[in-house]
Design a protein around this motif. Structure first.
Motif, PDB file in Angstrom:
ATOM      1  N   THR A 138      -3.542   0.707  -7.883  1.00 34.01           N
ATOM      2  CA  THR A 138      -3.379   0.265  -6.504  1.00 34.01           C
ATOM      3  C   THR A 138      -4.685   0.473  -5.758  1.00 34.01           C
ATOM      4  O   THR A 138      -5.262   1.559  -5.813  1.00 34.01           O
ATOM      5  CB  THR A 138      -2.294   1.107  -5.805  1.00 34.01           C
ATOM      6  OG1 THR A 138      -1.183   1.230  -6.679  1.00 34.01           O
ATOM      7  CG2 THR A 138      -1.868   0.483  -4.503  1.00 34.01           C
ATOM      8  N   THR A 139      -5.164  -0.539  -5.059  1.00 37.13           N
ATOM      9  CA  THR A 139      -6.351  -0.335  -4.231  1.00 37.13           C
ATOM     10  C   THR A 139      -6.004  -0.338  -2.747  1.00 37.13           C
ATOM     11  O   THR A 139      -6.653   0.335  -1.964  1.00 37.13           O
ATOM     12  CB  THR A 139      -7.437  -1.401  -4.484  1.00 37.13           C
ATOM     13  OG1 THR A 139      -6.875  -2.688  -4.245  1.00 37.13           O
ATOM     14  CG2 THR A 139      -7.939  -1.330  -5.917  1.00 37.13           C
ATOM     15  N   ASN A 140      -4.988  -1.113  -2.354  1.00 33.76           N
ATOM     16  CA  ASN A 140      -4.637  -1.171  -0.937  1.00 33.76           C
ATOM     17  C   ASN A 140      -3.142  -1.361  -0.773  1.00 33.76           C
ATOM     18  O   ASN A 140      -2.503  -2.040  -1.573  1.00 33.76           O
ATOM     19  CB  ASN A 140      -5.367  -2.336  -0.254  1.00 33.76           C
ATOM     20  CG  ASN A 140      -4.913  -2.509   1.189  1.00 33.76           C
ATOM     21  OD1 ASN A 140      -4.037  -3.307   1.494  1.00 33.76           O
ATOM     22  ND2 ASN A 140      -5.487  -1.723   2.092  1.00 33.76           N
ATOM     23  N   CYS A 141      -2.617  -0.788   0.276  1.00 35.84           N
ATOM     24  CA  CYS A 141      -1.199  -0.917   0.594  1.00 35.84           C
ATOM     25  C   CYS A 141      -1.025  -0.879   2.094  1.00 35.84           C
ATOM     26  O   CYS A 141      -1.644  -0.059   2.766  1.00 35.84           O
ATOM     27  CB  CYS A 141      -0.447   0.257  -0.028  1.00 35.84           C
ATOM     28  SG  CYS A 141       1.242   0.387   0.566  1.00 35.84           S
ATOM     29  N   SER A 142      -0.212  -1.787   2.614  1.00 38.50           N
ATOM     30  CA  SER A 142       0.175  -1.695   4.023  1.00 38.50           C
ATOM     31  C   SER A 142       1.689  -1.680   4.091  1.00 38.50           C
ATOM     32  O   SER A 142       2.352  -2.457   3.401  1.00 38.50           O
ATOM     33  CB  SER A 142      -0.393  -2.889   4.796  1.00 38.50           C
ATOM     34  OG  SER A 142       0.005  -2.797   6.151  1.00 38.50           O
ATOM     35  N   LEU A 143       2.235  -0.781   4.888  1.00 36.95           N
ATOM     36  CA  LEU A 143       3.683  -0.574   4.947  1.00 36.95           C
ATOM     37  C   LEU A 143       4.178  -0.625   6.381  1.00 36.95           C
ATOM     38  O   LEU A 143       3.587  -0.003   7.257  1.00 36.95           O
ATOM     39  CB  LEU A 143       4.023   0.828   4.434  1.00 36.95           C
ATOM     40  CG  LEU A 143       4.061   1.077   2.936  1.00 36.95           C
ATOM     41  CD1 LEU A 143       3.810   2.549   2.665  1.00 36.95           C
ATOM     42  CD2 LEU A 143       5.401   0.671   2.347  1.00 36.95           C
ATOM     43  N   PHE A 193       7.460   4.238  -0.369  1.00 39.72           N
ATOM     44  CA  PHE A 193       6.140   3.809  -0.836  1.00 39.72           C
ATOM     45  C   PHE A 193       6.120   3.708  -2.358  1.00 39.72           C
ATOM     46  O   PHE A 193       5.634   2.733  -2.928  1.00 39.72           O
ATOM     47  CB  PHE A 193       5.044   4.781  -0.372  1.00 39.72           C
ATOM     48  CG  PHE A 193       3.751   4.587  -1.101  1.00 39.72           C
ATOM     49  CD1 PHE A 193       2.895   3.555  -0.759  1.00 39.72           C
ATOM     50  CD2 PHE A 193       3.407   5.408  -2.177  1.00 39.72           C
ATOM     51  CE1 PHE A 193       1.718   3.352  -1.459  1.00 39.72           C
ATOM     52  CE2 PHE A 193       2.235   5.211  -2.875  1.00 39.72           C
ATOM     53  CZ  PHE A 193       1.387   4.177  -2.517  1.00 39.72           C
ATOM     54  N   THR A 212       2.686  -4.747   1.664  1.00 33.84           N
ATOM     55  CA  THR A 212       1.760  -5.625   0.945  1.00 33.84           C
ATOM     56  C   THR A 212       0.947  -4.713   0.027  1.00 33.84           C
ATOM     57  O   THR A 212       0.503  -3.640   0.443  1.00 33.84           O
ATOM     58  CB  THR A 212       0.829  -6.372   1.911  1.00 33.84           C
ATOM     59  OG1 THR A 212       0.082  -5.426   2.684  1.00 33.84           O
ATOM     60  CG2 THR A 212       1.613  -7.254   2.871  1.00 33.84           C
ATOM     61  N   MET A 213       0.787  -5.135  -1.229  1.00 33.47           N
ATOM     62  CA  MET A 213       0.145  -4.273  -2.216  1.00 33.47           C
ATOM     63  C   MET A 213      -0.943  -5.053  -2.957  1.00 33.47           C
ATOM     64  O   MET A 213      -0.708  -6.174  -3.402  1.00 33.47           O
ATOM     65  CB  MET A 213       1.147  -3.801  -3.274  1.00 33.47           C
ATOM     66  CG  MET A 213       2.451  -3.191  -2.771  1.00 33.47           C
ATOM     67  SD  MET A 213       2.350  -1.486  -2.105  1.00 33.47           S
ATOM     68  CE  MET A 213       1.432  -0.681  -3.399  1.00 33.47           C
ATOM     69  N   THR A 214      -2.109  -4.447  -3.117  1.00 36.69           N
ATOM     70  CA  THR A 214      -3.168  -5.026  -3.943  1.00 36.69           C
ATOM     71  C   THR A 214      -3.419  -4.124  -5.144  1.00 36.69           C
ATOM     72  O   THR A 214      -3.583  -2.911  -4.982  1.00 36.69           O
ATOM     73  CB  THR A 214      -4.476  -5.176  -3.145  1.00 36.69           C
ATOM     74  OG1 THR A 214      -4.227  -6.020  -2.019  1.00 36.69           O
ATOM     75  CG2 THR A 214      -5.575  -5.807  -3.996  1.00 36.69           C
ATOM     76  N   ASP A 268       5.318   0.389  -4.562  1.00 35.03           N
ATOM     77  CA  ASP A 268       4.147   0.452  -5.434  1.00 35.03           C
ATOM     78  C   ASP A 268       4.522   0.062  -6.870  1.00 35.03           C
ATOM     79  O   ASP A 268       3.872  -0.781  -7.507  1.00 35.03           O
ATOM     80  CB  ASP A 268       3.609   1.896  -5.394  1.00 35.03           C
ATOM     81  CG  ASP A 268       2.239   2.035  -6.012  1.00 35.03           C
ATOM     82  OD1 ASP A 268       1.504   1.032  -6.115  1.00 35.03           O
ATOM     83  OD2 ASP A 268       1.880   3.172  -6.392  1.00 35.03           O
TER      84      ASP A 268
END
Lengths: 145, 145, 145, 145
Positions: D84-89, D61, D134-136, D65
């Motif tokens: 970072t506001t959102n992450c899907s792994l 992660f 995916t990272m925001t 990131d």
């Protein structure tokens, strides 16, 4: 994933989609199939639109979902029962109302129980993607016998 | 989020939905609104179904999306332009074909630019949720002047 | 998930964690265990911090991951080999640097192959969560024989 | 994203990382920077490992990131405050314990408020990715003055 070999081509996948998803098969077309990669079209019509002249979120989700499913089937053969277990979506740009959506699904993992894909969704004619999705499918166990 | 106060009640939200989402407003009903929590119903009809007797993925996504949107609007007032930026979905159980879907959206963050929710989706009459979703909405900047 | 019964209590889970995750077991403590729900503490020390006086993202991810794992083990018994397959995280507020993190993991699905949880992470003493996570674990097949 | 132009090269990014993330900067190296794409290395050492001979989830992660952060900074210049506001792994394969991790982050959207990336993480020497993310990132508003 070097040993990957296609089990179904675009024509076979379109025929299979028409059999198992009668209700929505007219909306979708498998455009191109390569090992671990599929390009799908959503024919955007009135029912896919939202006020403000854009394609609805469920339509984008539906296309990403079908593209990942077809990318999986292309490698494992026709299994109507594969089900989506997880999806993550980023909506990045507003799609055009008068253009079809094109999705490219890339299969990153194909295990015995799960497939994992990355999907980019484009508004036809725009250079940058309107959405990205990651999709996990659970693959039903092979019948023994 | 202790100071939260409702800006719209269930009736006002149902009227607003009908104005801005004519195409799908008949499908949805705001059942209950509390500060930071909304319960929504999807009236499941033929068009929401998939072969095998289950509700489609896009229908579940659409309900989760609308529930998080309405939970946000209830706290900030009517802003048709709020847009979904991110969604993550886990599909956990097969919904029944002959039951409505009920979603409960809980607002976990309401900032100036973003709202973040957690949504549980139930098949009416089943005890365990059929899906969970996390939804992020971008809130349009207030007009100045 | 009504028939759920605990297979391990908090003490047993803390002992098991110490056996299988020696390197990080001192960081974590299982605070409370109920059927389908676990509360975990991350003892925040220097190594978990980031400049600006906040807890790092990997520390929050690590806590959510362990909490979902422990919530699963509590129901299925000690299986060191369960592995995370998917995680979605929303970082919503800045944690305090001088407070422990507390996570509550709620098990939403416990199938033969997968467990799915929702986790809320709090900075101890703050009312609103600093992060939410959804976690999927793959459960290794039971040994036959 | 055709008009994109690099604001920082690999050397500048490595220097900046060392200034703002002293605690972990030795772990990471920016290997290559192109418009909208960055390759990062995690130097895997004892502290990144888990029993069973694999790299820990938080380490994967953390790399994803940082890679998405650096891909954003490369285009907008040094802004330590992006969060970072959102992450899907998706964790897809077991990384090797004795190999570094290499991440490639591709910037898919760079707006005024948000950047969105897709990251693939590899165990050096393996052909298939061990994880996708995916990272925001939320980009702090420019100071007025």
């Amino acid at each position: 994933m070097a040993k990957a070999e296609l089990q179904m081509n675009a024509d076979q996948l379109n025929v299979f989609m028409r059999e198992v998803f009668q209700q929505v098969a007219d909306d979708f077309n498998v455009e191109e199939v390569k090992p671990n990669e599929v390009t799908m079209r959503l024919r955007v019509t009135e029912k896919h639109l939202r006020p403000g002249g854009t394609v609805s979120g469920p339509s984008m989700f539906g296309l990403a979902d079908v593209a990942a499913y077809v990318a999986t089937l292309a490698m494992i053969g026709p299994k109507a029962l594969a089900v989506t277990t997880n999806c993550s979506l980023d909506f990045m740009r507003k799609p055009q109302a008068d253009a079809d959506l094109i999705a490219t699904a890339r299969l990153l993992k194909l295990g015995r129980q799960l497939s994992v894909s990355h999907v980019l969704v484009y508004s036809e004619g725009m250079a940058d993607p309107v959405a990205q999705a990651t999709m996990t499918y659970a693959i039903p166990p092979a019948k023994m016998g």
